[in-house]
Design a protein around this motif. Structure first.
Motif, PDB file in Angstrom:
ATOM      1  N   VAL A  25       0.828  -1.219   0.000  1.00 54.37           N
ATOM      2  CA  VAL A  25       0.000   0.000   0.000  1.00 54.37           C
ATOM      3  C   VAL A  25       0.858   1.264   0.000  1.00 54.37           C
ATOM      4  O   VAL A  25       0.647   2.169  -0.829  1.00 54.37           O
ATOM      5  N   PRO A  26       1.873   1.395   0.898  1.00 58.45           N
ATOM      6  CA  PRO A  26       2.714   2.599   0.837  1.00 58.45           C
ATOM      7  C   PRO A  26       3.492   2.736  -0.472  1.00 58.45           C
ATOM      8  O   PRO A  26       3.662   3.846  -0.983  1.00 58.45           O
ATOM      9  N   ILE A  27       3.973   1.599  -1.008  1.00 63.12           N
ATOM     10  CA  ILE A  27       4.751   1.676  -2.247  1.00 63.12           C
ATOM     11  C   ILE A  27       3.898   2.193  -3.401  1.00 63.12           C
ATOM     12  O   ILE A  27       4.287   3.114  -4.124  1.00 63.12           O
ATOM     13  N   TYR A  28       2.708   1.606  -3.570  1.00 64.18           N
ATOM     14  CA  TYR A  28       1.844   2.060  -4.655  1.00 64.18           C
ATOM     15  C   TYR A  28       1.319   3.467  -4.389  1.00 64.18           C
ATOM     16  O   TYR A  28       1.068   4.233  -5.328  1.00 64.18           O
ATOM     17  N   GLY A  29       1.178   3.806  -3.111  1.00 65.41           N
ATOM     18  CA  GLY A  29       0.775   5.171  -2.772  1.00 65.41           C
ATOM     19  C   GLY A  29       1.836   6.175  -3.168  1.00 65.41           C
ATOM     20  O   GLY A  29       1.527   7.232  -3.739  1.00 65.41           O
ATOM     21  N   MET A  30       3.109   5.852  -2.873  1.00 63.94           N
ATOM     22  CA  MET A  30       4.197   6.746  -3.263  1.00 63.94           C
ATOM     23  C   MET A  30       4.325   6.828  -4.778  1.00 63.94           C
ATOM     24  O   MET A  30       4.608   7.891  -5.333  1.00 63.94           O
ATOM     25  N   GLN A  31       4.112   5.697  -5.459  1.00 64.48           N
ATOM     26  CA  GLN A  31       4.167   5.695  -6.918  1.00 64.48           C
ATOM     27  C   GLN A  31       3.076   6.587  -7.507  1.00 64.48           C
ATOM     28  O   GLN A  31       3.315   7.349  -8.462  1.00 64.48           O
ATOM     29  N   TYR A  32       1.892   6.515  -6.906  1.00 63.48           N
ATOM     30  CA  TYR A  32       0.776   7.339  -7.372  1.00 63.48           C
ATOM     31  C   TYR A  32       1.082   8.825  -7.182  1.00 63.48           C
ATOM     32  O   TYR A  32       0.849   9.645  -8.086  1.00 63.48           O
ATOM     33  N   LEU A  33       1.624   9.191  -6.014  1.00 63.24           N
ATOM     34  CA  LEU A  33       1.944  10.593  -5.743  1.00 63.24           C
ATOM     35  C   LEU A  33       3.059  11.074  -6.687  1.00 63.24           C
ATOM     36  O   LEU A  33       3.002  12.209  -7.174  1.00 63.24           O
ATOM     37  N   TYR A  34       4.031  10.190  -6.934  1.00 64.04           N
ATOM     38  CA  TYR A  34       5.125  10.571  -7.836  1.00 64.04           C
ATOM     39  C   TYR A  34       4.579  10.831  -9.240  1.00 64.04           C
ATOM     40  O   TYR A  34       4.900  11.842  -9.867  1.00 64.04           O
ATOM     41  N   ASP A  35       3.737   9.929  -9.733  1.00 64.49           N
ATOM     42  CA  ASP A  35       3.152  10.095 -11.060  1.00 64.49           C
ATOM     43  C   ASP A  35       2.285  11.346 -11.133  1.00 64.49           C
ATOM     44  O   ASP A  35       2.269  12.043 -12.148  1.00 64.49           O
ATOM     45  N   MET A  36       1.568  11.628 -10.039  1.00 66.27           N
ATOM     46  CA  MET A  36       0.697  12.791 -10.025  1.00 66.27           C
ATOM     47  C   MET A  36       1.501  14.083 -10.120  1.00 66.27           C
ATOM     48  O   MET A  36       1.174  14.995 -10.873  1.00 66.27           O
ATOM     49  N   PHE A  37       2.604  14.166  -9.332  1.00 64.98           N
ATOM     50  CA  PHE A  37       3.426  15.382  -9.371  1.00 64.98           C
ATOM     51  C   PHE A  37       4.165  15.500 -10.711  1.00 64.98           C
ATOM     52  O   PHE A  37       4.410  16.604 -11.175  1.00 64.98           O
ATOM     53  N   GLN A  38       4.525  14.373 -11.316  1.00 69.25           N
ATOM     54  CA  GLN A  38       5.190  14.406 -12.611  1.00 69.25           C
ATOM     55  C   GLN A  38       4.274  14.929 -13.719  1.00 69.25           C
ATOM     56  O   GLN A  38       4.748  15.480 -14.715  1.00 69.25           O
TER      57      GLN A  38
END
Length: 206
Positions: free
Chosen positions: A191-204
């Protein structure tokens, strides 16, 4: 006895402060590594870097996971997330579960061997006083143990120490650990890993 307890608490305070400061430093270092490594933008590069170390890397991480359980410096979910990020879901999850399992067994045995003095050594006095009362609650403690392994927010490592102080058998302790911990650990890691991936993609995307 009271003098001994005061002495333990006296020596415990600098240890707790040291591990807390070290934990903050390591958290900053891990965050810096994640940002600079390009894990989310180029995870293959990180995997290639890890593979250069050969079998030393997973063994070193397994050792660090074990030590982290016995001497808690970082929150447990931080090291498990790093493990999966570095070694992938399969090997990373296996190393996390194995390291935490061995460390939890060590906590159980150390508490049973050295008693309450050891159990109080690496936690704050408030944490010790809050949970130590569960030692003599029999079946209620057993329910409390597996609940603490399933749900976040509990000091799992310290509760494993309490299990060693209770009348619970080693066989029953292993049963509860293997029943509850692997599945929940896997879930609370992804959950944290995919959450961080989602936030990274969103900011990108901005």
């Amino acid at each position: 006895m009271a003098h001994l307890k005061r002495t333990l608490i006296h020596y415990q305070k600098p240890i707790v402060k040291f591990t807390s400061i070290l934990g903050v430093i390591l958290l900053i270092g891990i965050a810096f590594f994640i940002l600079k490594s390009g894990f989310f933008s180029n995870p293959d590069r990180v995997q290639g870097w890890i593979e250069e170390f050969g079998s030393i890397a997973p063994l070193a991480f397994l050792g660090l996971t074990f030590v982290q359980v016995v001497i808690p410096v970082l929150p447990g979910n931080v090291s498990t997330v790093v493990g999966v990020m570095l070694f992938g879901i399969g090997l990373g999850s296996f190393l996390n579960i194995l390291g935490i399992f061995i460390g939890s067994l060590a906590n159980f045995w150390l508490a049973r061997r050295f008693g309450r003095g050891f159990a109080s050594y690496f936690v704050k006095e408030e944490t010790y006083n809050k949970y130590i009362g569960w030692v003599n609650k029999g079946k209620r403690f057993e329910r409390f143990l597996w609940i603490s392994m399933i749900f976040p927010g509990f000091p799992d490592d310290f509760i494993c120490l309490i299990a060693g102080l209770s009348k619970m058998t080693l066989k029953k302790f292993i049963f509860y650990f293997l029943l509850c911990k692997p599945v929940t650990l896997f879930f609370y890691t992804l959950v944290p890993i995919y959450g961080m991936q989602y936030l990274y993609d969103m900011f990108q995307s901005f």
